[in-house]
Design an enzyme around this catalytic site. Structure first.
Site, PDB file in Angstrom:
ATOM      1  N   CYS A  74      32.982   3.049 -18.705  1.00 47.13           N
ATOM      2  CA  CYS A  74      34.018   2.043 -18.615  1.00 47.13           C
ATOM      3  C   CYS A  74      35.264   2.697 -18.019  1.00 47.13           C
ATOM      4  O   CYS A  74      35.501   3.886 -18.190  1.00 47.13           O
ATOM      5  CB  CYS A  74      34.400   1.424 -19.948  1.00 47.13           C
ATOM      6  SG  CYS A  74      33.025   0.687 -20.821  1.00 47.13           S
ATOM      7  N   ARG A 123      32.531   4.006 -12.949  1.00 45.48           N
ATOM      8  CA  ARG A 123      32.370   4.196 -14.390  1.00 45.48           C
ATOM      9  C   ARG A 123      31.598   3.058 -15.048  1.00 45.48           C
ATOM     10  O   ARG A 123      31.375   3.076 -16.262  1.00 45.48           O
ATOM     11  CB  ARG A 123      33.745   4.327 -15.057  1.00 45.48           C
ATOM     12  CG  ARG A 123      34.563   5.480 -14.497  1.00 45.48           C
ATOM     13  CD  ARG A 123      35.929   5.503 -15.115  1.00 45.48           C
ATOM     14  NE  ARG A 123      35.881   5.977 -16.481  1.00 45.48           N
ATOM     15  CZ  ARG A 123      36.020   7.237 -16.855  1.00 45.48           C
ATOM     16  NH1 ARG A 123      36.236   8.156 -15.953  1.00 45.48           N
ATOM     17  NH2 ARG A 123      35.967   7.579 -18.107  1.00 45.48           N
ATOM     18  N   TRP A 137      30.809  -0.745 -18.704  1.00 52.41           N
ATOM     19  CA  TRP A 137      29.400  -0.371 -18.759  1.00 52.41           C
ATOM     20  C   TRP A 137      28.996  -0.666 -20.201  1.00 52.41           C
ATOM     21  O   TRP A 137      29.505  -0.050 -21.142  1.00 52.41           O
ATOM     22  CB  TRP A 137      29.211   1.108 -18.430  1.00 52.41           C
ATOM     23  CG  TRP A 137      27.767   1.496 -18.356  1.00 52.41           C
ATOM     24  CD1 TRP A 137      26.925   1.323 -17.292  1.00 52.41           C
ATOM     25  CD2 TRP A 137      26.989   2.098 -19.390  1.00 52.41           C
ATOM     26  NE1 TRP A 137      25.668   1.783 -17.605  1.00 52.41           N
ATOM     27  CE2 TRP A 137      25.676   2.267 -18.885  1.00 52.41           C
ATOM     28  CE3 TRP A 137      27.251   2.511 -20.693  1.00 52.41           C
ATOM     29  CZ2 TRP A 137      24.642   2.830 -19.629  1.00 52.41           C
ATOM     30  CZ3 TRP A 137      26.223   3.074 -21.443  1.00 52.41           C
ATOM     31  CH2 TRP A 137      24.938   3.235 -20.909  1.00 52.41           C
ATOM     32  N   ASN A 176      37.532   2.329 -23.768  1.00 55.48           N
ATOM     33  CA  ASN A 176      36.447   3.134 -23.219  1.00 55.48           C
ATOM     34  C   ASN A 176      36.003   4.071 -24.338  1.00 55.48           C
ATOM     35  O   ASN A 176      36.812   4.848 -24.831  1.00 55.48           O
ATOM     36  CB  ASN A 176      36.989   3.914 -22.012  1.00 55.48           C
ATOM     37  CG  ASN A 176      36.093   5.056 -21.568  1.00 55.48           C
ATOM     38  OD1 ASN A 176      36.564   6.042 -21.024  1.00 55.48           O
ATOM     39  ND2 ASN A 176      34.805   4.949 -21.779  1.00 55.48           N
ATOM     40  N   GLY A 177      34.751   3.958 -24.761  1.00 52.43           N
ATOM     41  CA  GLY A 177      34.271   4.810 -25.850  1.00 52.43           C
ATOM     42  C   GLY A 177      33.394   3.995 -26.783  1.00 52.43           C
ATOM     43  O   GLY A 177      32.927   2.910 -26.431  1.00 52.43           O
ATOM     44  N   GLU A 237      13.996  16.030  -9.896  1.00 51.88           N
ATOM     45  CA  GLU A 237      15.139  15.393  -9.239  1.00 51.88           C
ATOM     46  C   GLU A 237      14.661  14.321  -8.242  1.00 51.88           C
ATOM     47  O   GLU A 237      15.247  13.243  -8.157  1.00 51.88           O
ATOM     48  CB  GLU A 237      15.998  16.471  -8.547  1.00 51.88           C
ATOM     49  CG  GLU A 237      17.183  15.975  -7.748  1.00 51.88           C
ATOM     50  CD  GLU A 237      18.216  15.195  -8.556  1.00 51.88           C
ATOM     51  OE1 GLU A 237      18.122  15.143  -9.792  1.00 51.88           O
ATOM     52  OE2 GLU A 237      19.114  14.600  -7.933  1.00 51.88           O
ATOM     53  N   LYS A 282      15.709  10.431  -8.502  1.00 52.26           N
ATOM     54  CA  LYS A 282      16.357   9.680  -7.405  1.00 52.26           C
ATOM     55  C   LYS A 282      15.581   8.402  -7.122  1.00 52.26           C
ATOM     56  O   LYS A 282      16.172   7.333  -6.955  1.00 52.26           O
ATOM     57  CB  LYS A 282      16.430  10.508  -6.109  1.00 52.26           C
ATOM     58  CG  LYS A 282      17.432  11.616  -6.060  1.00 52.26           C
ATOM     59  CD  LYS A 282      18.872  11.187  -6.058  1.00 52.26           C
ATOM     60  CE  LYS A 282      19.415  11.089  -7.440  1.00 52.26           C
ATOM     61  NZ  LYS A 282      20.069  12.195  -8.037  1.00 52.26           N
ATOM     62  N   GLU A 300      16.057   5.826  -9.953  1.00 53.97           N
ATOM     63  CA  GLU A 300      17.417   5.278  -9.986  1.00 53.97           C
ATOM     64  C   GLU A 300      17.644   4.199  -8.943  1.00 53.97           C
ATOM     65  O   GLU A 300      18.222   3.161  -9.237  1.00 53.97           O
ATOM     66  CB  GLU A 300      18.434   6.390  -9.702  1.00 53.97           C
ATOM     67  CG  GLU A 300      18.740   7.273 -10.844  1.00 53.97           C
ATOM     68  CD  GLU A 300      19.800   8.287 -10.445  1.00 53.97           C
ATOM     69  OE1 GLU A 300      20.901   8.225 -10.986  1.00 53.97           O
ATOM     70  OE2 GLU A 300      19.518   9.149  -9.588  1.00 53.97           O
ATOM     71  N   HIS A 314      -3.555  18.752 -16.944  1.00 54.70           N
ATOM     72  CA  HIS A 314      -3.516  18.699 -18.412  1.00 54.70           C
ATOM     73  C   HIS A 314      -3.246  17.289 -18.923  1.00 54.70           C
ATOM     74  O   HIS A 314      -2.880  17.108 -20.075  1.00 54.70           O
ATOM     75  CB  HIS A 314      -2.485  19.686 -18.945  1.00 54.70           C
ATOM     76  CG  HIS A 314      -2.832  21.101 -18.627  1.00 54.70           C
ATOM     77  ND1 HIS A 314      -3.859  21.770 -19.245  1.00 54.70           N
ATOM     78  CD2 HIS A 314      -2.330  21.959 -17.709  1.00 54.70           C
ATOM     79  CE1 HIS A 314      -3.961  22.998 -18.739  1.00 54.70           C
ATOM     80  NE2 HIS A 314      -3.041  23.133 -17.792  1.00 54.70           N
ATOM     81  N   LYS A 356      28.338   5.854 -12.698  1.00 52.32           N
ATOM     82  CA  LYS A 356      28.378   7.209 -12.128  1.00 52.32           C
ATOM     83  C   LYS A 356      28.814   8.245 -13.146  1.00 52.32           C
ATOM     84  O   LYS A 356      28.372   9.384 -13.103  1.00 52.32           O
ATOM     85  CB  LYS A 356      29.299   7.234 -10.908  1.00 52.32           C
ATOM     86  CG  LYS A 356      29.346   8.587 -10.248  1.00 52.32           C
ATOM     87  CD  LYS A 356      29.081   8.508  -8.771  1.00 52.32           C
ATOM     88  CE  LYS A 356      28.930   9.871  -8.145  1.00 52.32           C
ATOM     89  NZ  LYS A 356      27.520  10.328  -8.177  1.00 52.32           N
TER      90      LYS A 356
END
Ligand code: F6R
Length: 615
Positions: free
Chosen positions: A2, A27, A74, A100-101, A488, A492, A495, A511, A610
């Site tokens: 946020c 944010r 968010w 925010n929190g 990674e 990507k 996302e 395995h 982000k």
């Protein structure tokens, strides 16, 4: 997460708040809202979705006023609805608050307030805080700025959790109150105007003079001044800092998306990460920001690398790179785990926290926990003057430049560049000869050109992306330092395309994961010509034997790989410690082009933000 922006002064608040919110959209972008004070009249507008939706709402029904607060959300508590969008109001409807929190004891507080007749209109923890502050304000005789500060103080003493808040009240026009614990908040000092924001980028277009608030501090802002005190009620000491960063140009520079622009910025970003940090005279790296002498670095017996998400993948790759160059034991830890884990850390352990934003709540908490235990903690950050950069004992800036795309790209390769520099520096202290150091140094100098060369594969990768874009599941695999790159690559793809994908050490497939291999599930195999090339080749054969399509990343001109893979993407010849960085780039492009083929919102994928400033 946020983002908060507040304004009080002589100008119209709404345009200032909106331009700040646009800068903070990284944010979170689930919903946005503003509340503006026009004399003693408090009015609000909210909209679900992007800031653009709020702008539309405000153009249809404009608001005027010279003090206001705003928020981009968010979602944590409560779904993505207009009712849950901030600002939230107290029982009287005269007090507005953005937050925010996370207020951890919100359920108990809500129950107490409901028992007293309070009625809530949202499912958020924030509305509880708004009611709490409002009740504390109403309980006082005076309706003054001091009373509003006191009400915030009384309310915050009752909450557990984290917050950055901004509050205005219809009966206290011309004043805004802010406070923080665990979530960043910066005060902007202007001429006859003051600002409050989660991040300097939101206000730097208006002022460069800022005060970074500390945890447990409360600020009261008026057009013509401000006072900072502590939650305990004492005066706080503060320092006005000058922000050097400008309102960086956030345009897409002709690219269709920020993500693509940032992928293509990697030659420059790696060059900037290296700039001034290679010493040919001493055949080593120079990292003055570590604030450590070579003698102190020599006493380091163990390194812990810590971060979240992509930054954690950089830590994992860093483990291989530093261990191979410096022969020092390295461990990597996910920050959210480290903060609650009682990790035995002997004297001589040096901790690095890695964070693009420098604001990730879990990484910050891990930093604080390690420092509390008496360890030296260094930061590898991109965002200059971020909380992590300020609270660490030193560190290395990435210098990747502003990264807007929610999926981290250039910051990751910058992190790998910095970690390789660190490997060189520690290696030269712990045993690499001058000749070996010089060889690594020269390889690093050639890195930006190797990155450029790798990017030349884009049209081939875009073709491959179109071929496989409709697969429902992807497997990524690699060995050694390319295993984190497989992770990674999978991250990507998940996302930005929302396709299920997972990364594995190549030999682990047999395995269990190999059960997923089928004609519909492509496997992306990172197999450069290195010490484990033949092993990778064997793993690729195992996938092929089960009918799985293989997209292989290999060293240019590799005929053996071309024989076994369906599609090959070439990587330039490079030493082993640089291939993870180079292999990352095609995987970024693959994810990007698949997402574009599927029509996804590449720069703002669903459910993400982000900077993750809640735990
Ligand atoms: C992935 C991504 C996230 C971040 C993570 C840590 O593309 O961007 O996984 O890497 O949230 O963020 P920072 O580096 O800002 O601490």
């Amino acid at each position: 997460m946020c983002g908060i922006v507040g304004y009080v002064g002589g100008a119209e608040a709404v345009p200032i708040l909106l331009s700040g919110l646009r800068r903070l959209e990284y944010r979170g972008y689930d919903s946005a809202g503003v509340a503006v004070l026009d004399g003693g009249r408090l009015a609000t507008r909210k909209a679900v979705g992007r800031i653009a939706n709020l702008e539309r709402a405000l153009s249809e029904e404009p608001l005027t006023g010279k003090a206001g607060i705003s928020h981009t959300r968010w979602a944590t508590h409560g779904g993505v609805t207009e009712a849950n969008a901030h600002p939230h109001f107290d029982q009287s409807g005269k007090l507005a608050l953005v937050h925010n929190g996370v207020i951890e004891n919100h359920l108990a507080l809500r129950a107490q307030l409901e028992a007293k007749g309070h009625i809530f209109h949202s499912q958020t923890d924030t509305e509880v805080l708004a009611h709490l502050v409002g009740a504390a304000f109403d309980a006082q005789d005076a309706e003054s700025p001091e009373a509003l500060v006191e009400a915030v103080r009384v309310a915050l003493r009752q909450v557990t959790g984290t917050y950055g808040v901004a509050v205005i009240h219809a009966n206290v026009p011309g004043t805004m109150v802010g406070a923080r614990r665990g979530s960043p908040l910066v005060l902007g000092v202007g001429r006859d105007e003051h600002f409050l924001a989660s991040d300097v980028s939101a206000i730097v277009a208006h002022t460069r003079e800022v005060v970074y608030l500390n945890d447990h501090e409360i600020v009261a802002l008026r057009g013509n001044g401000f006072d900072i005190s502590t939650l305990a009620g004492t005066d706080a000491t503060f320092q006005i800092s000058r922000v050097e960063q400008g309102a960086e140009d956030a345009d897409r520079g002709g690219y269709a998306h920020y993500m693509l622009k940032e992928i293509h910025e990697q030659p420059g970003a790696t060059r900037d990460a290296l700039r001034g940090r290679l010493s040919r005279e001493e055949a080593t790296a120079k990292l003055g920001g570590l604030n450590m002498t070579n003698a102190q670095l020599r006493d380091v017996e163990r390194i812990v690398l810590c971060g979240c998400g992509t930054a954690f993948h950089a830590a994992m790759a860093g483990e291989y790179i530093i261990e191979s160059l410096a022969r020092l034991p390295v461990e990597c830890e996910i920050a959210s785990e480290l903060r609650y884990r009682n990790l035995p850390m002997a004297r001589g352990t040096l901790v690095f926290v890695i964070s693009q934003s420098g604001e990730t709540a879990d990484t910050l908490a891990a930093l604080r926990e390690c420092r509390r235990k008496g360890h030296r903690v260094l930061g590898i950050c991109n965002n200059v003057a971020s909380t992590i950069a300020r609270e660490s004992d030193g560190g290395v800036y990435m210098h990747a430049g502003l990264e807007v795309g929610v999926a981290a790209t250039k910051s990751f390769t910058s992190q790998l560049t910095v970690l390789t520099l660190l490997g060189l520096l520690l290696g030269r202290i712990h045993g690499l000869s001058c000749a070996e150091g010089m060889e690594i140094l020269k390889a690093l100098e050639s890195l930006p050109d190797l990155v450029t060369k790798t990017l030349e594969q884009e049209s081939r990768i875009a073709e491959i992306a179109r071929k496989y874009a409709h697969a429902r599941n992807f497997l990524f695999m690699g060995r050694q330092a390319n295993y984190p790159i497989a992770l990674e690559g999978a991250l990507k793809l998940k996302e930005v395309s929302y396709i299920a994908a997972s990364g594995h050490p190549s030999a682990e497939l047999k395995h269990g994961v190999i059960a997923l291999v089928s004609a519909e599930t492509p496997s992306v195999c990172i197999a450069p010509r290195d010490a484990v090339f033949e092993k990778n080749l064997a793993n690729i054969e195992e996938v092929r034997a089960r009918g799985g399509p293989v997209i292989a990343l290999g060293t240019e001109g590799d005929g053996d790989l071309a024989k076994v893979a369906d599609d090959v993407i070439s990587l330039p010849q490079a030493p082993e410690y640089l291939t993870p960085l180079l292999a990352t780039i095609p995987l970024q492009l693959l994810a990007y082009h698949i997402a574009v083929t599927l029509g996804r919102d590449v720069d703002k994928p669903r459910n993400l933000a982000k900077s993750v400033t809640v735990e």
